[in-house]
Scaffold this active site. Structure first.
Site, PDB file in Angstrom:
ATOM      1  N   ASP A  22      46.125  11.605  41.439  1.00 33.72           N
ATOM      2  CA  ASP A  22      46.603  10.396  41.495  1.00 33.72           C
ATOM      3  C   ASP A  22      45.696   8.995  43.220  1.00 33.72           C
ATOM      4  O   ASP A  22      46.693   9.908  43.881  1.00 33.72           O
ATOM      5  CB  ASP A  22      47.338   9.408  40.462  1.00 33.72           C
ATOM      6  N   ASN A  24      42.382   8.632  44.164  1.00 39.56           N
ATOM      7  CA  ASN A  24      41.151   9.057  44.761  1.00 39.56           C
ATOM      8  C   ASN A  24      41.137   6.889  45.199  1.00 39.56           C
ATOM      9  O   ASN A  24      40.051   6.429  46.297  1.00 39.56           O
ATOM     10  CB  ASN A  24      39.974   9.589  44.194  1.00 39.56           C
ATOM     11  N   HIS A  39      36.399  10.247  45.151  1.00 37.06           N
ATOM     12  CA  HIS A  39      36.351  11.572  44.195  1.00 37.06           C
ATOM     13  C   HIS A  39      35.951  12.863  45.226  1.00 37.06           C
ATOM     14  O   HIS A  39      36.746  13.872  45.373  1.00 37.06           O
ATOM     15  CB  HIS A  39      35.589  11.206  42.520  1.00 37.06           C
ATOM     16  N   GLU A  69      42.309  10.923  28.392  1.00 34.45           N
ATOM     17  CA  GLU A  69      42.268   9.284  28.817  1.00 34.45           C
ATOM     18  C   GLU A  69      40.731   8.791  29.098  1.00 34.45           C
ATOM     19  O   GLU A  69      40.251   7.884  29.160  1.00 34.45           O
ATOM     20  CB  GLU A  69      43.435   8.695  28.903  1.00 34.45           C
ATOM     21  N   TRP A  71      38.296   9.427  29.576  1.00 35.89           N
ATOM     22  CA  TRP A  71      36.849   9.309  29.226  1.00 35.89           C
ATOM     23  C   TRP A  71      36.514   7.213  29.223  1.00 35.89           C
ATOM     24  O   TRP A  71      35.220   6.963  28.937  1.00 35.89           O
ATOM     25  CB  TRP A  71      36.450   9.770  27.518  1.00 35.89           C
ATOM     26  N   LEU A 133      46.717  33.894  43.249  1.00 30.12           N
ATOM     27  CA  LEU A 133      47.362  32.707  42.335  1.00 30.12           C
ATOM     28  C   LEU A 133      46.611  32.869  41.168  1.00 30.12           C
ATOM     29  O   LEU A 133      45.273  32.981  41.477  1.00 30.12           O
ATOM     30  CB  LEU A 133      46.180  31.448  43.511  1.00 30.12           C
ATOM     31  N   LEU A 197      53.761  10.658  34.072  1.00 32.68           N
ATOM     32  CA  LEU A 197      53.378  11.553  33.158  1.00 32.68           C
ATOM     33  C   LEU A 197      51.953  11.910  33.142  1.00 32.68           C
ATOM     34  O   LEU A 197      51.185  12.918  33.014  1.00 32.68           O
ATOM     35  CB  LEU A 197      54.739  12.592  32.442  1.00 32.68           C
ATOM     36  N   SER A 198      51.200  10.700  32.648  1.00 34.81           N
ATOM     37  CA  SER A 198      49.855  10.160  31.669  1.00 34.81           C
ATOM     38  C   SER A 198      49.818  11.669  31.504  1.00 34.81           C
ATOM     39  O   SER A 198      48.381  11.849  31.329  1.00 34.81           O
ATOM     40  CB  SER A 198      49.509  10.107  32.718  1.00 34.81           C
ATOM     41  N   GLU A 209      60.915  20.750  37.952  1.00 34.14           N
ATOM     42  CA  GLU A 209      61.333  19.099  38.940  1.00 34.14           C
ATOM     43  C   GLU A 209      59.959  18.089  38.999  1.00 34.14           C
ATOM     44  O   GLU A 209      58.823  18.450  38.732  1.00 34.14           O
ATOM     45  CB  GLU A 209      61.195  19.499  39.799  1.00 34.14           C
TER      46      GLU A 209
HETATM   47  C1  FPP Z   1      42.105   9.913  40.271  1.00 32.78           C
HETATM   48  O1  FPP Z   1      42.533   9.549  41.124  1.00 32.78           O
HETATM   49  C2  FPP Z   1      41.682  11.394  40.268  1.00 32.78           C
HETATM   50  C3  FPP Z   1      40.603  12.315  39.189  1.00 32.78           C
HETATM   51  C4  FPP Z   1      40.679  10.564  37.822  1.00 32.78           C
HETATM   52  C5  FPP Z   1      40.065  12.696  39.355  1.00 32.78           C
HETATM   53  C6  FPP Z   1      40.367  13.936  40.241  1.00 32.78           C
HETATM   54  C7  FPP Z   1      39.119  14.375  41.069  1.00 32.78           C
HETATM   55  C8  FPP Z   1      39.041  15.044  41.719  1.00 32.78           C
HETATM   56  C9  FPP Z   1      40.427  15.130  42.857  1.00 32.78           C
HETATM   57  C10 FPP Z   1      37.343  15.662  42.707  1.00 32.78           C
HETATM   58  C11 FPP Z   1      37.146  17.416  42.646  1.00 32.78           C
HETATM   59  C12 FPP Z   1      38.574  17.558  41.247  1.00 32.78           C
HETATM   60  C13 FPP Z   1      38.376  19.254  40.787  1.00 32.78           C
HETATM   61  C14 FPP Z   1      39.047  19.933  39.841  1.00 32.78           C
HETATM   62  C15 FPP Z   1      36.928  19.582  41.719  1.00 32.78           C
HETATM   63  P1  FPP Z   1      42.123   7.606  39.869  1.00 32.78           P
HETATM   64  O2  FPP Z   1      40.910   7.744  40.395  1.00 32.78           O
HETATM   65  O3  FPP Z   1      42.631   7.740  39.174  1.00 32.78           O
HETATM   66  O4  FPP Z   1      42.767   6.150  41.834  1.00 32.78           O
HETATM   67  P2  FPP Z   1      42.990   5.362  41.680  1.00 32.78           P
HETATM   68  O5  FPP Z   1      44.517   5.089  40.283  1.00 32.78           O
HETATM   69  O6  FPP Z   1      43.243   4.818  42.909  1.00 32.78           O
HETATM   70  O7  FPP Z   1      42.197   4.713  40.565  1.00 32.78           O
END
Ligand code: FPP
Length: 242
Positions: A22, A24, A39, A69, A71, A133, A197-198, A209
């Site tokens: 979370d 980005n 992202h 969610e 989408w 892994l 946990l969303s 944990e």
């Molecule tokens: C949550 O941050 C992140 C996402 C919904 C996207 C996750 C995607 C990546 C980490 C990119 C690449 C992934 C792979 C598997 C190659 P947010 O956008 O909800 O952040 P915010 O809550 O600060 O808005």
């Protein structure tokens, strides 16, 4: 600190780590950048954490990349994410094979772009025999949807008289989930300070944990990752017993 860590895969009780990546968007906004830039930087962190997990000797890493969610985000952002998933999977294929990583995807592929699904299928096939892994990428994943599909499967088995309702066990439900055959996460990490946990691995998280980290996902680095594992290893898990 990671460099001085005494935790090894052999003495760690943690073999499966799930991560809710979370922050980005907030990482980008804090720097005056677009959410897309967040992202893209998040994808770099994904690469580094996969390497760290593989290097550490972790057995299973599950990354929550896109929830059912998600989408509901603006169309443009969803498109950016779908393109990024495809390009990152292509870019990282050689290294994942080299690192002996076995990739599997959880979540519904029905609504995903066809070309992304092709890439996902190829990557699963190309890494199916790897023994290092196991990397589970959750794309269009929801814990409730996973349970719903599992219950439907079991209901069909009951309808086909393969199973009696009174005989259904906890293991039957675990096996019917998209994670069937994969052990439950020992540790779930969520970055960015939210305490939720969303809809991630709801059934599987029964005895996990939890570690909530204040950093946004793009700033989360391998040293943080090992520190969190080390911290969780030192906790005692009693699974409801004494
Ligand atoms: C949550 O941050 C992140 C996402 C919904 C996207 C996750 C995607 C990546 C980490 C990119 C690449 C992934 C792979 C598997 C190659 P947010 O956008 O909800 O952040 P915010 O809550 O600060 O808005």
């Amino acid at each position: 600190m990671a460099e001085t860590s005494s935790i090894t895969p052999q003495n760690s009780t943690i073999s499966h780590v799930g991560i809710i990546m979370d922050g980005n968007g907030r990482w980008a906004v804090d720097r005056g950048l677009s959410r897309s830039a967040g992202h893209i930087q998040g994808a770099k962190a994904v690469k580094d954490i996969i390497s760290a997990a593989s290097h550490f000797g972790l057995k299973i890493l599950t990354l929550y990349a896109f929830s059912t969610e998600n989408w509901n985000r603006p169309k443009y952002e969803v498109a950016v994410l779908m393109r990024l998933f495809k390009s990152e999977l292509h870019k990282q294929t050689a290294e994942l094979i080299h690192k002996n990583v076995k990739v599997r995807f959880i979540g519904s592929r029905a609504r995903l772009p066809k070309t992304l699904v092709q890439t996902m299928n190829q990557l699963e096939a190309n890494t199916a025999h790897n023994t290092g892994l196991t990397l589970q990428l959750a794309i269009n994943y929801g814990g409730r949807q996973d349970l719903l599909e599992a219950f439907k499967k079991l209901a069909h088995d009951v309808e086909a008289t393969k199973l009696k309702p009174e005989d259904i066990t906890v293991s039957d439900i675990s096996d019917a989930l998209s994670t069937g055959g994969i052990s439950d996460p020992d540790l779930i990490i969520r970055t960015s300070g939210e305490l939720r946990l969303s809809n991630f691995l709801l059934w599987q998280a029964a005895y996990s944990e939890f570690a909530f980290v204040d950093k946004h996902w793009p700033s989360f680095n391998p040293e943080d990752f090992v520190d969190v594992i080390e911290n969780a290893t030192n906790r005692t898990r009693r699974f409801g017993g004494l």
